[in-house]
Enzyme design. Structure first.
Site, PDB file in Angstrom:
ATOM      1  N   SER A 221      29.722 -44.431  31.497  1.00 44.26           N
ATOM      2  CA  SER A 221      29.985 -42.738  31.494  1.00 44.26           C
ATOM      3  C   SER A 221      30.931 -42.414  32.393  1.00 44.26           C
ATOM      4  O   SER A 221      32.053 -42.629  32.333  1.00 44.26           O
ATOM      5  CB  SER A 221      28.474 -42.084  31.531  1.00 44.26           C
ATOM      6  OG  SER A 221      28.492 -40.745  31.248  1.00 44.26           O
TER       7      SER A 221
ATOM      8  N   ASP B  20      34.148 -36.624  29.453  1.00 37.41           N
ATOM      9  CA  ASP B  20      34.249 -37.695  30.676  1.00 37.41           C
ATOM     10  C   ASP B  20      34.480 -38.942  29.913  1.00 37.41           C
ATOM     11  O   ASP B  20      34.737 -38.899  28.770  1.00 37.41           O
ATOM     12  CB  ASP B  20      32.441 -37.650  31.221  1.00 37.41           C
ATOM     13  CG  ASP B  20      31.400 -37.954  30.200  1.00 37.41           C
ATOM     14  OD1 ASP B  20      31.638 -37.969  28.839  1.00 37.41           O
ATOM     15  OD2 ASP B  20      30.498 -38.578  30.637  1.00 37.41           O
TER      16      ASP B  20
ATOM     17  N   ASP C 270      32.883 -41.581  28.377  1.00 39.16           N
ATOM     18  CA  ASP C 270      32.424 -42.083  27.083  1.00 39.16           C
ATOM     19  C   ASP C 270      32.245 -40.864  26.155  1.00 39.16           C
ATOM     20  O   ASP C 270      31.626 -41.117  24.992  1.00 39.16           O
ATOM     21  CB  ASP C 270      31.004 -42.671  27.365  1.00 39.16           C
ATOM     22  CG  ASP C 270      29.930 -41.844  27.613  1.00 39.16           C
ATOM     23  OD1 ASP C 270      30.080 -40.678  28.456  1.00 39.16           O
ATOM     24  OD2 ASP C 270      28.772 -42.015  27.255  1.00 39.16           O
TER      25      ASP C 270
ATOM     26  N   ASP D 260      30.315 -38.108  26.022  1.00 41.93           N
ATOM     27  CA  ASP D 260      28.983 -37.310  25.924  1.00 41.93           C
ATOM     28  C   ASP D 260      28.881 -36.054  26.794  1.00 41.93           C
ATOM     29  O   ASP D 260      27.833 -35.349  26.729  1.00 41.93           O
ATOM     30  CB  ASP D 260      27.956 -38.139  26.106  1.00 41.93           C
ATOM     31  CG  ASP D 260      27.594 -38.929  27.529  1.00 41.93           C
ATOM     32  OD1 ASP D 260      28.404 -38.493  28.087  1.00 41.93           O
ATOM     33  OD2 ASP D 260      26.841 -39.357  27.797  1.00 41.93           O
TER      34      ASP D 260
END
Length: 445
Positions: free
Chosen positions: A102, A241, A243, A245
């Site tokens: 992430s 960000d 990834d 999400d």
């Protein structure tokens, strides 16, 4: 519930090459997951990853382990986490796997699973996988080995899904948007989505090299996008960000619009259209300004523990649809099963178009109250929060703040720290109150 050895609240995560994040564990994890997942369903698993250099290593290891357990593997390559959740659903796969840490630096990585409906894997299945990890790896017979293929049109499928969340009778023509992809998984997705909807897009953080993910760009590092919005005289900025999400936004004045303000916009828009079910879920760290602004509109507000997993749990318990964190994890269960930064941005832009309003105008009714966070380190096994001195200091501050203020004291889950958070109308007053409580914690340590 049994104690977990490998899975945390958001899968497995750590520094690459040490602890749990090794190719050896990834191979065994793929096999163990394959053993559990092969007991039912399609025997098909989708794997996606972000842009970390270690993603290739873990992808190969997971692929080998799953194949050894007899599962067919479909590779997506670099794709956002919510894209893996979406395509797991549409392909009717038994599970989806995301290789990502992430918003963490490139030297960290992680592995998490989605169930067949695109939600996070059931706790009991994670425990079953952990049980299989304790067994020796035994490959299925050769004729039962899983096959590996690549989803060639994964990017196009997800772009169309994202665009489908924007009103068909509207466009983004005339808007100039800065999009920061954090050198992460959205680099080849997000700019295309907003361009195809008609916006003029200035992309930054869109040149991943394996080691620059989240490095001074993206939703956790907002300075560059704020500067770019002002320099380009853009209407707004969207920062994602690594990834994809999580989302933060920037208005035309270069001011950051955080997750709390995004939740306010989405709730107001849903209420105006008569589609708001129940209220809004925030967390213990959500700004009191969100609570007060929603109260003024008679929209219920509830707080969960910090973490999008807990936001989701409370949404399901209350049968509400909209929730999230001030850090930018936004859940709208009418538009997906997990946090999706691109879709959240599209929903905000849809609200702007429907109301013919700017980002500044949509957030203006919500007053963000000053919030001060002080971390106090303590020694020993005792709990400073049980001290009468600390309780008295908290009671004094809460009495002085009244309904326009809030105090939150909590222990860190990873360090010997007490986090003292105070909110109120005046920053200097809030700071003084936070220091008063912090001093009480120190004296009780």
């Amino acid at each position: 519930m049994s104690e977990r050895k490998f899975f945390g609240t958001d899968g497995i995560r750590g520094k690459v090459g040490s602890g749990q994040m090794t190719p050896e564990l990834a191979l065994k994890l793929g096999w163990a997951a394959g053993r559990v997942l092969s007991r039912s369903g399609t025997k098909k698993v989708i794997i996606g990853k972000d842009t970390r250099i270690s993603g290739y290593m873990f992808e190969s290891a997971l692929e080998a382990g799953l194949s050894a357990a007899g599962l067919n593997v479909m590779l997506m390559g670099p794709m956002p986490t919510p894209a893996v959740a979406y395509l797991t659903r549409t392909f009717r796969a038994e599970a989806g796997v995301v290789i990502s840490a992430s918003h963490n630096p490139y030297y960290d990585n992680g592995i998490k699973f989605f169930s067949t409906d695109g939600s996070k894997l059931d706790d009991n299945l994670e425990l079953e996988i952990e049980a299989e990890l304790e067994k020796p790896l035994v490959c299925v017979e050769s004729h039962l080995l899983g096959k590996v293929s690549r989803i060639e049109d994964a990017r196009g499928r997800y772009i169309e899904y994202c665009k489908g969340n924007f009103p068909a009778d509207q466009t983004l023509t005339g808007l100039k948007i800065v999009v920061d992809c954090a050198h992460g998984a959205t680099y080849h997705i997000a700019p295309a989505v907003f361009r195809e909807l008609g916006a003029e897009v200035i992309a930054i953080g869109d040149k991943p090299n394996g080691v620059n993910i989240n490095d001074k760009v993206g939703a956790t590092s907002m300075a560059k996008i704020c500067e770019t919005v002002l320099a380009e005289t853009a209407d707004l900025g969207i920062a994602l960000d690594g990834d994809g999400d999580r989302i933060m936004m920037v208005n035309s004045k270069g001011e950051v619009i955080d997750g709390d303000q995004i939740l306010y916009i989405l709730a107001c828009d849903a209420k105006a259209r008569g589609v708001l079910r129940g209220g809004v879920v925030g967390t213990l760290m959500s700004n009191l300004g969100l609570d007060l602004a929603l109260q003024a509109l008679d929209i219920p507000f509830a707080r969960s523990k910090v973490g999008d997993r807990y936001v989701m749990e409370l949404l399901k318990e209350l049968d509400w649809r909209i929730g999230g964190e001030n850090s930018g994890h936004i859940l709208n269960l009418d538009h997906g099963t997990t946090g999706d930064g691109i879709v959240a941005g599209i929903l905000v832009l849809a609200a702007m178009r429907r109301q013919n309003a700017t980002l500044e105008q949509l957030t203006a009714p919500m007053e963000m109250l000053p919030q001060v966070l002080v971390n106090v380190r303590f020694e020993g096994e005792h709990d400073p929060l049980s001290s009468d001195k600390v309780k008295a200091a908290q009671a004094q501050v809460e009495s002085e703040l009244g309904v326009r203020g809030r105090v939150l004291l909590r222990k860190s889950g990873t360090e010997p720290l007490i986090r003292v958070m105070v909110e109120g109308d005046d920053h200097n007053t809030v700071l003084a109150h936070a220091n008063l409580i912090a001093d009480a914690v120190k004296s009780a340590s």
